[in-house]
Design an enzyme around this catalytic site. Structure first.
Site, PDB file in Angstrom:
ATOM      1  N   GLY A  51       0.813  -1.216   0.000  1.00 11.87           N
ATOM      2  CA  GLY A  51       0.000   0.000   0.000  1.00 11.87           C
ATOM      3  C   GLY A  51       0.846   1.266   0.000  1.00 11.87           C
ATOM      4  CB  THR A  52       3.877   2.257   1.901  1.00  9.60           C
ATOM      5  OG1 THR A  52       3.273   1.934   3.159  1.00  9.60           O
ATOM      6  CG2 THR A  52       4.752   3.478   2.043  1.00  9.60           C
ATOM      7  CG  ASN A  60      -5.950   3.955   8.354  1.00  8.48           C
ATOM      8  OD1 ASN A  60      -6.462   4.860   7.713  1.00  8.48           O
ATOM      9  ND2 ASN A  60      -4.866   4.130   9.081  1.00  8.48           N
ATOM     10  CD  GLN A 110      -7.216  -0.972   7.204  1.00 12.88           C
ATOM     11  OE1 GLN A 110      -7.960  -1.830   7.670  1.00 12.88           O
ATOM     12  NE2 GLN A 110      -5.962  -0.848   7.597  1.00 12.88           N
ATOM     13  CG  HIS A 158       0.029  -6.501   5.253  1.00  8.24           C
ATOM     14  ND1 HIS A 158      -0.116  -6.068   6.549  1.00  8.24           N
ATOM     15  CD2 HIS A 158       0.347  -5.406   4.529  1.00  8.24           C
ATOM     16  CE1 HIS A 158       0.123  -4.763   6.607  1.00  8.24           C
ATOM     17  NE2 HIS A 158       0.400  -4.341   5.380  1.00  8.24           N
ATOM     18  CB  THR A 166      13.379  -9.477  -9.788  1.00 12.63           C
ATOM     19  OG1 THR A 166      14.552  -9.194 -10.542  1.00 12.63           O
ATOM     20  CG2 THR A 166      12.981 -10.935  -9.952  1.00 12.63           C
ATOM     21  CB  CYS A 208       0.074   1.470   9.942  1.00  9.84           C
ATOM     22  SG  CYS A 208      -1.518   0.926   9.388  1.00  9.84           S
TER      23      CYS A 208
END
Ligand SMILES: Cc1ncc(COP(=O)(O)O)c(C=O)c1O
Length: 384
Positions: free
Chosen positions: A72-73, A151, A179, A199, A235, A323
């Site tokens: 997400g970041t 969030n 979220q 995640h 990659t 977070c």
């Protein structure tokens, strides 16, 4: 053995067994580099393509519109900076006051590069003020970015209405859906760019995606081998991407059932927690709120003390944005609702998952009441 109750699923979630099996398969046997032209590389490439199709289908997008990222970041940074740098029409960006830190801080940094950031107010439940949005958009606006499911307080914005305003004004609209993904209906029809990650939905950490509607120009943050349609070199994290796709498949399979179950537990939690004297619910109720989110402020006591006392009892919850809850700063989200620092310091977030049981909720409510009573007896602010 100590009883453990994990109610911090908004921070991250347990990885599903089936997802772990998928990840292990790609780490142990199908470990090829998706760019290699031999058979192992080919298999990895095909697997990544299939995963892209699954993620695309989940939001009614085409697979060429999905870019895999590290989460997400990164997707949010890529959006904010990539759209700013690819655009020479203007220097104005509009976001809400209740964005995740990675949007807020990307925008802060852009300010130092000569961009102008405008912050939308929210109402008492955390909904952006649409009239203000209409007024703020002008010829220099290049992007509007508003979080879908918040969030901290779980507010679910009406993307359709916001997108229609942006479309009418011919401005790009991005939403951070980390979220809300697989916990609400979400479709690429109501945004030009969408941030997703794995995640928060029982997938591995360090993998996510950005949906970019066909035709939108974006400047890459990473330069290198030209992976991901030349938008994100590096990659591919093949096992992570496959784990992400697997968790999306699993989440969609029982989506309605799981949302219903979490809605019932969330409302049961809210009804009972509000029986604790001087407790206040932050954010909206019922279907305006994420199915897994409960956020409550307890007057006269600090959120951190509640978290630490519950932690001692094996109950894991969080304060503030969670977070990044190592900071003791009051929650910018709760302040945006009420401009009330006491409430912002005392807010606790409980985030359930599809695995949470009613017994766990009952035990948490019981222990929470004892914790709050104990801390209020010690509090110089009173509240006994
Ligand atoms: C709304 C929101 N956006 C972005 C992020 C960052 O995602 P990631 O941890 O995948 O970088 C999170 C979670 O931390 C989040 O809750």
């Amino acid at each position: 053995m100590k009883k453990i109750i994990y109610l911090d699923n908004g921070a991250t979630t347990i990885v599903d067994e089936k997802v772990i099996t998928e990840i292990n398969k790609y780490n142990s046997y199908e470990y090829g580099n998706a760019s290699s032209i031999h058979e192992k590389g080919e298999k990895a490439r095909k697997a990544v393509d299939k995963a892209r199709e699954i993620i695309a289908k989940s939001i009614q997008a085409d697979k060429e519109e999905i870019i895999f990222t590290s989460g997400g970041t990164e997707s949010n940074n890529l959006t904010i900076k990539g759209i700013a740098f690819s655009n020479n029409k203007g220097k104005n960006i509009i976001i809400s006051k209740i964005e995740h830190d990675c949007i807020l801080k990307s925008c802060e940094w852009l300010k130092s590069q000569g961009y102008n950031i405008f912050y939308l107010d929210v109402d008492k439940e955390g909904f952006v003020i649409k009239e203000q949005l209409k007024k703020l958009i002008n010829k220099d606006t290049i992007l509007v970015s508003i979080i879908h499911g918040n969030n901290e307080i779980g507010t679910i914005q009406n993307l359709e209405e916001i997108y229609n305003i942006c479309k009418e004004k011919k401005v790009l609209f991005h939403t951070d859906a980390c979220q809300s993904y697989t916990k609400t209906s979400l479709s690429s029809i109501h945004a030009d760019l969408i941030t997703l990650n794995s995640h928060k939905i029982h997938g591995p950490k360090g993998v996510g995606a950005l949906y970019i509607k066909k035709g939108i120009k974006i400047t890459p943050l990473f330069h290198g081998g030209g992976h991901e349609f030349n938008i994100r070199s590096g990659t591919e994290n093949v096992s992570g991407i496959l784990g992400f796709a697997k968790t999306v498949e699993l989440s969609l399979k029982d989506k309605d059932k799981n949302i219903k179950k979490m809605n019932v537990l969330r409302d049961y939690f809210i009804d009972n927690v509000l029986r604790i004297k001087d407790s206040i619910l932050n954010g909206p109720t019922k279907n305006k709120r994420l199915c897994n989110n409960i956020n409550v402020s307890f007057r006269y006591i600090e959120g951190e003390s509640v978290v630490m006392d519950l932690n001692r009892k094996g109950i894991y919850v969080s304060t503030g944005s969670a977070c990044s809850s190592h900071t003791l700063d009051p929650s910018h989200v709760i302040i945006a609702l009420e401009k009330n620092h006491e409430r912002a310091h005392g807010s606790i977030r409980f985030t359930i998952s599809k695995y949470t049981t009613k017994d766990e909720i009952d035990y948490t409510l019981l222990e929470l009441k004892k914790t709050v009573d104990k801390l209020r007896k010690l509090s110089p602010l009173g509240g006994n």
